[in-house]
Scaffold this motif. Structure first.
Motif, short mmCIF file in Angstrom:
data_model
loop_
_atom_site.label_atom_id
_atom_site.label_comp_id
_atom_site.label_asym_id
_atom_site.label_seq_id
_atom_site.Cartn_x
_atom_site.Cartn_y
_atom_site.Cartn_z
N PRO A 5 0.83 -1.21 0.00
CA PRO A 5 0.00 0.00 0.00
C PRO A 5 0.87 1.27 0.00
O PRO A 5 2.06 1.20 0.25
N LYS A 6 0.23 2.37 -0.27
CA LYS A 6 0.97 3.64 -0.31
C LYS A 6 1.68 3.93 1.01
O LYS A 6 2.78 4.49 1.03
N SER A 7 1.07 3.52 2.12
CA SER A 7 1.66 3.80 3.43
C SER A 7 3.03 3.13 3.59
O SER A 7 3.85 3.55 4.39
N PHE A 8 3.26 2.07 2.82
CA PHE A 8 4.55 1.39 2.88
C PHE A 8 5.69 2.32 2.49
O PHE A 8 6.79 2.25 3.05
N PHE A 9 5.42 3.21 1.53
CA PHE A 9 6.46 4.09 0.97
C PHE A 9 6.54 5.42 1.69
O PHE A 9 7.54 6.12 1.59
N ASP A 10 5.46 5.79 2.37
CA ASP A 10 5.38 7.10 3.01
C ASP A 10 6.00 7.03 4.40
O ASP A 10 5.36 7.30 5.41
N LYS A 11 7.27 6.63 4.43
CA LYS A 11 8.00 6.43 5.69
C LYS A 11 9.44 6.88 5.48
O LYS A 11 9.86 7.08 4.34
N PRO A 12 10.21 7.02 6.57
CA PRO A 12 11.62 7.39 6.40
C PRO A 12 12.33 6.46 5.40
O PRO A 12 12.12 5.24 5.41
N THR A 13 13.14 7.07 4.56
CA THR A 13 13.67 6.35 3.39
C THR A 13 14.55 5.16 3.75
O THR A 13 14.51 4.13 3.08
N VAL A 14 15.36 5.30 4.81
CA VAL A 14 16.21 4.17 5.21
C VAL A 14 15.35 2.97 5.60
O VAL A 14 15.65 1.82 5.25
N GLU A 15 14.27 3.27 6.28
CA GLU A 15 13.33 2.21 6.68
C GLU A 15 12.73 1.52 5.46
O GLU A 15 12.67 0.28 5.38
N VAL A 16 12.32 2.32 4.48
CA VAL A 16 11.74 1.76 3.26
C VAL A 16 12.78 0.93 2.50
O VAL A 16 12.48 -0.16 2.00
N ALA A 17 14.00 1.44 2.44
CA ALA A 17 15.07 0.72 1.72
C ALA A 17 15.27 -0.67 2.32
O ALA A 17 15.47 -1.65 1.59
N LYS A 18 15.21 -0.76 3.64
CA LYS A 18 15.36 -2.07 4.29
C LYS A 18 14.11 -2.92 4.10
O LYS A 18 14.20 -4.12 3.82
N ASN A 19 12.94 -2.30 4.24
CA ASN A 19 11.69 -3.05 4.13
C ASN A 19 11.44 -3.59 2.72
O ASN A 19 10.70 -4.56 2.56
N LEU A 20 12.06 -2.95 1.73
CA LEU A 20 11.86 -3.41 0.35
C LEU A 20 12.58 -4.72 0.08
O LEU A 20 12.22 -5.45 -0.86
N LEU A 21 13.57 -5.05 0.89
CA LEU A 21 14.30 -6.31 0.69
C LEU A 21 13.35 -7.48 0.91
O LEU A 21 12.65 -7.55 1.93
N GLY A 22 13.31 -8.38 -0.07
CA GLY A 22 12.41 -9.53 0.02
C GLY A 22 11.09 -9.32 -0.70
O GLY A 22 10.38 -10.29 -0.98
N LYS A 23 10.74 -8.07 -1.01
CA LYS A 23 9.50 -7.80 -1.74
C LYS A 23 9.72 -8.12 -3.21
O LYS A 23 10.85 -8.17 -3.70
N VAL A 24 8.61 -8.34 -3.93
CA VAL A 24 8.72 -8.78 -5.32
C VAL A 24 8.24 -7.67 -6.27
O VAL A 24 7.14 -7.15 -6.12
N LEU A 25 9.10 -7.36 -7.23
CA LEU A 25 8.77 -6.36 -8.25
C LEU A 25 8.24 -7.07 -9.49
O LEU A 25 8.90 -7.96 -10.04
N PHE A 26 7.03 -6.68 -9.91
CA PHE A 26 6.38 -7.26 -11.09
C PHE A 26 6.36 -6.26 -12.22
O PHE A 26 6.06 -5.09 -12.00
N HIS A 27 6.61 -6.73 -13.42
CA HIS A 27 6.40 -5.90 -14.61
C HIS A 27 5.53 -6.65 -15.61
O HIS A 27 5.92 -7.72 -16.08
N ARG A 28 4.37 -6.08 -15.88
CA ARG A 28 3.46 -6.66 -16.86
C ARG A 28 3.82 -6.09 -18.23
O ARG A 28 3.61 -4.92 -18.50
#
Length: 199
Positions: A5-28
């Motif tokens: 969700p949008k709230s995932f990104f609306d956080k301090p950037t270092v936190e987001v950079a760490k939280n993005l690890l393990g997430k999956v990026l899709f391109h259709r």
DNA sequence: AAACGGATGGGCT
DNA sequence: GCCCATCCGTTTG
């Protein structure tokens, strides 16, 4: 897998950079779905000399100052593009560079796009993964949150617990000592296996 | 396993 | 000119 969700990104950037690890990026894409797990990121911050946003907003970096959850794509070294995700509050000019993916879906398409066969060499660098996923510069500014978006980010609930390591960012001269690169410890798909030996 | 240089082009001093 | 959040093939230790 659930979309982030949008709230995932609306956080301090270092936190987001760490939280993005393990997430999956899709391109259709027109040829099919291509996806990879994020295994390496870098944070670029407000008042960070290494950041494109350091000298203020220009036509080129304007997307860094847009709303969280958008793509910021830049052209570099005359031939490559790199993909970032805008984070934090609007107008802070912060973003996370996606540096490496572990290929998951559409691996044959990735091989075609990259003209390489070795799976470990498909997405092990920011320009490599841009090519592998078949992204285009016109996707600069596109939302990663909308269900209509070609680019999307998903939570993978099947992922085991990961250990996050930090290190100096790659390829920069200014603010080079800040440890703002994050990666999944032990993962085989990071851009540099022996990263911490060098300056 | 590490170091080097060429490719390649837009923006800035 | 020179710089640049890169990549790749080649050369060197």
């Amino acid at each position: 897998m659930k979309p982030l969700p949008k709230s995932f990104f609306d956080k301090p950037t270092v936190e987001v950079a760490k939280n993005l690890l393990g997430k999956v990026l899709f391109h259709r894409t027109a040829k099919g779905i291509i996806a990879g797990r994020i295994v390496e990121t870098e944070a670029y911050l407000h008042m960070d000399e290494a950041s494109h946003s350091f000298k203020g907003k220009t036509a080129l970096n304007a997307m860094m100052f847009d709303s969280p959850g958008r793509a910021y794509i830049y052209f570099t070294y005359g031939m490559y593009h790199c993909f970032n995700i805008v984070t934090n509050k609007k107008d802070t000019g912060e973003a996370v560079l996606i540096r490496a993916l572990e290929p998951i879906l559409g691996i044959d398409l990735m091989k075609k796009n990259r003209k390489k066969e070795n799976v470990k060499d498909l997405c092990s660098g920011p320009a490599k993964l841009f090519i592998a996923l078949g992204m285009k510069k016109e996707q600069n500014g596109s939302s990663l949150i909308s269900s209509k978006s070609e680019l999307r980010l998903m939570q993978d609930d099947t992922l085991k617990r990961i250990t996050i390591a930090s290190a100096k960012r790659i390829g920069i001269k200014k603010a080079a000592d800040k440890k703002l690169r994050f990666y999944i410890k032990g993962n085989e798909f990071v851009s540099r296996k022996y990263h911490d030996k060098k300056i």
